[in-house]
Write an enzyme that holds these catalytic residues in place. Sequence first.
Site, PDB file in Angstrom:
ATOM      1  N   LYS A 111      -7.042   0.180   0.102  1.00 40.56           N
ATOM      2  CA  LYS A 111      -6.704  -1.193  -0.308  1.00 40.56           C
ATOM      3  C   LYS A 111      -7.557  -1.622  -1.498  1.00 40.56           C
ATOM      4  CE  LYS A 111      -3.673  -2.411   2.994  1.00 40.56           C
ATOM      5  NZ  LYS A 111      -4.103  -2.672   4.380  1.00 40.56           N
ATOM      6  N   LYS A 194       8.885   8.796   6.130  1.00 39.82           N
ATOM      7  CA  LYS A 194       9.403   7.976   7.219  1.00 39.82           C
ATOM      8  C   LYS A 194       9.940   6.642   6.698  1.00 39.82           C
ATOM      9  CE  LYS A 194       5.114   5.819   8.667  1.00 39.82           C
ATOM     10  NZ  LYS A 194       4.237   5.454   9.757  1.00 39.82           N
ATOM     11  N   LYS A 197       9.196  -0.208   4.872  1.00 41.72           N
ATOM     12  CA  LYS A 197       9.738  -1.341   4.133  1.00 41.72           C
ATOM     13  C   LYS A 197       9.188  -1.405   2.711  1.00 41.72           C
ATOM     14  CE  LYS A 197       6.431  -4.080   6.636  1.00 41.72           C
ATOM     15  NZ  LYS A 197       6.302  -4.746   7.896  1.00 41.72           N
TER      16      LYS A 197
END
Length: 332
Positions: A111, A194, A197
């Site tokens: 992050k 996989k 979103k």
Amino acid sequence: MSIVLSGIRPTGNLHLGNYFGALKNFKKMQHENECYFFIADYHSLTTHPTPDDLHGNVRQVLIEYLAAGIDPETATLYIQSDLPETAELYLLFNMNAYKGELERVTTFKDKARKQPDNVNAGLLTYPSLMAADILIHRAHKVPVGKDQEQHLEMTRTFAKRFNRLYKVDFFPEPVAYNFGEELIKIPGLDGSGKMSKSDDENSAIFLADEPKVISKKVMKAVTDAGPTKMNSPKSEPVENLFSLMKAVSEPETVQYFNDLYNKCEIRYGDLKKKLAEDIITFIEPIRERIKEISANDAYIKKVVKMGKEKAHISGSKTIKEVREIIGFREFN
Ligand code: TRP
């Protein structure tokens, strides 16, 4: 009976991968355990300090949790910020959380790289907030994916550290909860990886998607030039379509297309058409429930209130004992 807890950040609509990876199992699990499901709205600020529509996102995830079969009477379904005891436990864990160990967490490093202009303290202490989420109910089991294992490891570290420092045997050491073999990998429609979103928006099928949208996405899914030899292995994009089919279609349907593939007679257009139909049928009852619940503000309000009250019973008990253990005591 075990205490099981799971949380999800309200960053977007839930998709088929969320359903098969977790929600489908939650539906059964809630009857066999004391379950807490919560929406991690505090956590969402670590990456989105000024969310466009925090309230709307929380509402949507809540509705989709309910539509997927979580029973708010049986389980405790609540919003993280409705249980501020979590924030107090987080503060207390932070007093015994060290900069070095927090900086070594992989998700923090990722992050920090992704948002170099916003490496905030919330991001650094994400693991202590997650530990507080879990330990505020003294949960034993946490159904999480591989990417969350390190966070769970930190939770055990904080639990053990607390027990050792204050010479108590208070917090359990929570472990990852495996659904065993039932876990089906749900790939995306973009050929690899996989369902997620965050990738191309056409790669994921959302539980709230209308039939037309589903058809369009499936028909656009990546395939290959087709088999040229009998019984040849499948490429990843084609294997992915078969995996989706295994999740939503009858075994005979999968068998039928598999035989065609092996005989080199498959037409991907036909396979996609059938797959789209079966996904639509599969999702239909969930989508209908989503619509029904969305239109019922009074019900949503009732569920949120009930969740808050139930979470508070457990959370306030823990924090009361923690205060007593550390030495924040009342004067008589
Ligand atoms: N970190 C989790 C995720 O990104 C969300 C989460 C927050 C969570 N607190 C939790 C998951 C507690 C399980 C338990 O998906």
